[in-house]
Design an enzyme around this catalytic site. Structure first.
Site, short mmCIF file in Angstrom:
data_model
loop_
_atom_site.label_atom_id
_atom_site.label_comp_id
_atom_site.label_asym_id
_atom_site.label_seq_id
_atom_site.Cartn_x
_atom_site.Cartn_y
_atom_site.Cartn_z
CE LYS A 202 -3.68 -1.96 2.96
NZ LYS A 202 -4.85 -1.82 2.07
NE ARG A 276 -10.49 -10.57 -1.07
CZ ARG A 276 -10.83 -9.74 -2.05
NH1 ARG A 276 -11.11 -10.21 -3.26
NH2 ARG A 276 -10.87 -8.44 -1.83
#
Length: 422
Positions: A202, A276
């Protein structure tokens, strides 16, 4: 400082749209707009912004008005003292429960990652719930290499790059005392205590709030706690999937394939889609309990936040009746949820050349939040019935706004607690 409520318009010297005025006796909040609770919360933010740290509420303050004031008045820095108006016994008990539990959620989410490792997050949840329910709570924390040996490959893979071991909390709230009692609900929370994005790194502007990436785990821990405080008598199991997502020589890489206990294989094509991957392990365990209700919550996608901002939690489900029930609970608790689409065709958005699934949607598809929910459905045995996925867009604010201080909001706790008690 004494704070009172009024249904009259502010004096013209303040402006007819003023919601907060003051005089020698204290401050008055003017409830002349359509949404009294929102007005109170905005006024409380204004009072806090003036550096007033000790207030007394006087006059016609009921449970919800008092709570709206605290939501706006509370901030992440400094101590605040409130002398609350008198409430009846039942409302006072509910108010005290919210103060204890939802403040726990907000404080936990606001903690720096340095002070909250995966195992510490799991233990904090245990301490909260055991303190409320005592012997009705039992739990197991599995961590580190034991996760790999027991087949929790998503959690182990994501967490192995950190010097702080990943951890899975499996907590059983069983007020019946019967070891064979059916499990009514399972709650599965994403507990990424810091998310760098891994090798799909990021930028700093996207990483500076990633201490809050365990917001789903904190929210569901708080929801179960509040439901217990409200008198929950059904058996509920809580699974928190806790890990750091770091960059190191031992971190997982693009192209790696994860083999899950339910037989599914997943090719990793973006290490920043890690939530996830850890939730999948919790969902597998939860599905094995055959609960009537299965809820997962996670700060899962930027796509949901792009759609809804920080103002609503995103809801996904194949079960229309259950989704409607949660939205009804949200309305009853004055919390913002919005249902986003999830259809069978979204499950086809995750093709892989080397595994059953890709962990991100193929480039031709742009429904990032819906495809993430679809990914999770592959780890829920009966995904079409009894399963809700909450993408927690409203969990955390990087900066203060008119109604909220910077940091965690605690939104969603009351809604899920309400649903558990239906």
């Amino acid at each position: 400082m004494t704070i009172t409520l009024s249904t009259t318009v502010a004096d013209e010297r303040w402006g007819e749209k003023a919601i907060l005025t003051s005089n020698d006796s204290g401050m008055t909040i003017h409830l002349t707009s359509g949404d009294a609770l929102a007005t109170i919360q905005r006024a409380a933010r204004k009072i806090d912004a003036q550096g007033i740290r000790h207030v007394s509420l006087s006059g016609d303050w009921d449970l919800e008005k008092s709570w709206a004031f605290w939501q706006g008045y509370r901030g992440p820095k400094g101590e605040r003292k409130v002398e609350w108006a008198e409430l009846n016994e039942a409302d006072r008990a509910e108010f005290d429960s919210r103060l204890k539990i939802i403040d726990w959620v907000r404080h936990t989410i606001n903690l720096p990652a340095e002070e909250l490792s995966p195992e510490q997050l799991a233990q904090r949840a245990v301490d909260l719930l055991s303190g409320l329910a005592g012997d009705s709570v039992s739990y197991r924390i599995t961590k580190g290499e034991d996760l790999r040996q027991q087949g929790y490959m998503g959690l182990h893979t994501v967490g192995r790059g950190s010097t702080r071991s990943p951890a899975l909390l499996a907590l059983d709230y069983n007020p019946t005392g019967d070891a064979n009692a059916p499990v009514y609900a399972c709650l599965v929370g994403k507990g990424i205590t810091f998310d760098t994005g891994g090798y799909s790194l990021k930028p700093s502007g996207g990483m500076d709030s990633m201490k809050s990436d365990m917001g789903g785990a904190a929210t569901l821990s708080g929801a179960l706690a509040l439901a217990i405080a409200r008198g929950l008598t059904k058996r509920v199991k809580l699974y928190l999937c806790c890990a750091d997502n770091m960059v190191s020589g031992n971190a997982f890489r693009l192209g790696d394939i994860i083999r899950y206990r339910n037989g599914k294989t997943v090719e990793v094509m973006n290490t920043d889609a890690e939530g996830r991957l850890v939730l999948a392990d919790g969902l597998i365990d939860a599905s094995e309990q055959n609960p009537e209700l299965l809820i997962d919550a996670a700060t899962l996608t930027g796509a949901a936040k792009t759609a809804l901002g920080n103002d609503y939690h995103a809801l996904f489900s194949f079960d229309d009746a259950l989704a409607a029930s949660l939205l009804e609970s949200a309305k009853g608790e004055n919390e913002p949820f919005w249902r986003l689409p999830l259809a069978e065709f979204h499950r086809g958005y995750l093709p892989s050349n080397f595994a059953d699934l890709n962990n991100i949607a193929a480039p031709a598809h742009t429904a990032g939040a819906s495809s993430a929910a679809a990914f999770l459905s592959y780890f829920v045995k009966n995904y079409q019935h009894g399963w809700l996925h909450i993408d927690c867009s409203a969990t955390y604010r990087k900066g203060g706004v008119e109604q909220w201080s910077a940091g965690a909001t605690g939104l969603g706790v009351r809604t899920v607690a309400n649903l558990l008690l239906k």
